[in-house]
Design an enzyme around this catalytic site. Structure first.
Site, PDB file in Angstrom:
ATOM      1  N   ASP A  80       0.924  -1.158   0.029  1.00 49.00           N
ATOM      2  CA  ASP A  80       0.062  -0.028  -0.132  1.00 49.00           C
ATOM      3  C   ASP A  80       0.735   1.345   0.078  1.00 49.00           C
ATOM      4  O   ASP A  80       2.160   1.336   0.398  1.00 49.00           O
ATOM      5  CB  ASP A  80      -0.982   0.088   1.119  1.00 49.00           C
ATOM      6  N   GLU A 137      -0.674  -1.676   5.175  1.00 50.91           N
ATOM      7  CA  GLU A 137       0.362  -1.652   6.337  1.00 50.91           C
ATOM      8  C   GLU A 137       0.212  -0.468   7.119  1.00 50.91           C
ATOM      9  O   GLU A 137       0.434  -0.194   8.194  1.00 50.91           O
ATOM     10  CB  GLU A 137       1.631  -2.066   5.800  1.00 50.91           C
ATOM     11  N   GLU A 138       0.245   0.625   6.445  1.00 44.34           N
ATOM     12  CA  GLU A 138       0.357   2.019   6.861  1.00 44.34           C
ATOM     13  C   GLU A 138      -0.831   2.287   8.062  1.00 44.34           C
ATOM     14  O   GLU A 138      -0.335   3.008   8.913  1.00 44.34           O
ATOM     15  CB  GLU A 138       0.346   3.208   5.620  1.00 44.34           C
ATOM     16  N   ARG A 180      18.093  -7.441  13.476  1.00 39.85           N
ATOM     17  CA  ARG A 180      17.918  -7.368  15.039  1.00 39.85           C
ATOM     18  C   ARG A 180      17.282  -8.573  15.608  1.00 39.85           C
ATOM     19  O   ARG A 180      16.333  -9.340  15.341  1.00 39.85           O
ATOM     20  CB  ARG A 180      17.092  -6.114  15.429  1.00 39.85           C
ATOM     21  N   HIS A 367       8.230   8.687   3.992  1.00 46.12           N
ATOM     22  CA  HIS A 367       6.724   9.594   4.079  1.00 46.12           C
ATOM     23  C   HIS A 367       7.072  10.872   3.376  1.00 46.12           C
ATOM     24  O   HIS A 367       6.491  11.905   4.063  1.00 46.12           O
ATOM     25  CB  HIS A 367       6.233   9.329   5.419  1.00 46.12           C
TER      26      HIS A 367
HETATM   27 NI    NI Z   1       6.764   1.098   5.456  1.00 47.56          NI
END
Ligand code: NI
Length: 394
Positions: A80, A137-138, A180, A367
């Site tokens: 997305d 996802e956002e 990680r 973004h």
């Molecule tokens: Ni992202």
């Protein structure tokens, strides 16, 4: 498997072309019909037969089955975009007012590349690889929607990997891989507390019950949960982002509300902060003769990478790209990622794929309307997915 990176490089033009197509036609949230149709079209074109469409909305799940028996590994790519007007000036820039300003177009393209690579290696592939192309996802709705619609079953997923491209962690440079162990990103919870009092004249507060005072007190007291009740080494954020109440300088309103977010890195801290938030706001309201109504919405859990699984991935990535390219990420972020819903169910790892080339002007953060990533790093992403799928069970 030894040549998987070279094989990925040989299809680099195709991977870039997928990314450019997606980049030009971004869609938002759960509504990704064109993106999904394109993914399905390209999967069919390369010879993937087992495709499930409309999973939890517009999600797509596709299987590449190996000829040897084995477990099922899911490869998750989000697809997305964002409500941002693009300003990159790229020849394939979006013109519809939305933008892939986080690199999810690249995630999808790299996963498509991995599917193509794996199709050529079915004879040596043990088990099944399930590609999960996830919308939304956002706004952290897509993973849950696909899980609720059964994407982790038929066949049952045993483990999952995913990546985020770009420049989210400064220690992961262009063409490098960040891993990680343990927490990588935070749980994302949202709360609304409505303080209820009794409206009245601003000149006679004793005849009213003032929800504005309750709100002001609570905003400050909530911070003491973090500063006085949690270990200073246990990371948590509590932000009140909105206060709403009252209409006039001389009227005590009936109610006043706050809205905010809680971010935590482990499940027990998360539960503790919620419990204490509820207690603090009701005590504050109660102490001032009012009431507090709490709406607490739990979003994605903390993103926790499985230690053993991540170690396997780290060793593989070092073999593929060279140990000097694999960086261990020092600190998690309090941002969230809904891949955490998958990783709460099965072991896996979410790694970072560095893809910002400053010399190419890729210096803008995620973004940002000028965000861009380096297409030359895409074959590495595809090779990491495909190569890992070929070796993780050995
Ligand atoms: Ni992202």
């Amino acid at each position: 498997m030894e040549h998987i990176l070279e094989e990925a490089k040989s299809i680099s033009a195709e991977i870039a072309e997928w990314r450019r197509h997606l980049h030009q036609t971004p869609e938002l949230g759960l509504e990704t019909p064109k993106t999904s149709a394109y993914i399905v079209q390209e999967l069919k074109k390369m010879g993937v037969e087992d495709i499930r469409e409309r999973v939890g909305g517009w999600g797509v799940a596709a299987l590449v089955k190996g000829e040897k028996p084995g477990k099922t590994l899911a490869i998750r790519a989000d697809c997305d975009a964002l409500p941002i007007k693009e300003e990159t000036g790229l020849p394939f820039a979006s013109k519809n007012g939305l933008m892939h300003a986080c690199g999810h177009d690249a995630h999808t393209a790299m996963a498509l590349g991995a599917a193509k690579l794996l199709l050529a290696h079915k004879a040596e592939l043990a088990g099944t690889v399930k590609f999960i192309f996830q919308p939304a996802e956002e706004n952290v709705q897509g993973a849950k929607a696909m899980i609720d619609d059964g994407v982790m079953e038929n066949p049952h997923v045993d483990a999952l990997i995913g990546l985020h491209t770009g420049c989210l962690w400064k220690e992961v440079g262009n063409g490098e891989i960040g891993v990680r162990f343990g927490s990588l990103m935070a749980a994302v919870d949202r709360f609304v507390v409505t303080f209820k009092g009794k409206g009245g004249h601003g000149a006679t507060p004793h005849l009213a019950v003032d929800p504005v005072t309750m709100t002001a007190t609570a905003v400050l007291e909530l911070q003491t949960i973090l500063s006085r009740e949690l270990s200073p080494l246990d990371a948590a954020v509590l932000t009140v982002g909105r206060i709403e109440g009252g209409k006039s300088f001389n009227i005590i309103p009936e109610s006043c509300l706050i809205e905010g977010t809680v971010r935590t890195l482990n499940p027990s801290t998360r539960a503790f902060v919620e419990e204490r938030l509820r207690a603090v706001v009701s005590r504050v309201a109660d102490g001032m003769r009012g009431e507090a109504e709490v709406e607490y919405e739990s979003g994605p859990p903390p993103l926790i990478n499985d230690t053993d699984f991540t170690r396997t991935f780290q060793a593989f990535a070092a073999r593929l790209a060279g140990a000097e390219k694999v960086k261990e990420i020092g600190e998690p972020t309090m941002g969230g990622e809904d891949v955490a819903y998958f990783l709460e169910m099965v072991p896996g790892t979410f790694f970072v794929h560095g893809s910002c080339a400053p010399e190419k002007g890729q210096v803008y953060p995620h973004h940002n309307p000028k965000f861009d990533v380096d297409e030359e790093t895409f074959p590495l992403g595809s090779a990491l997915f495909a190569g890992f799928a070929l070796t993780w069970q050995q």
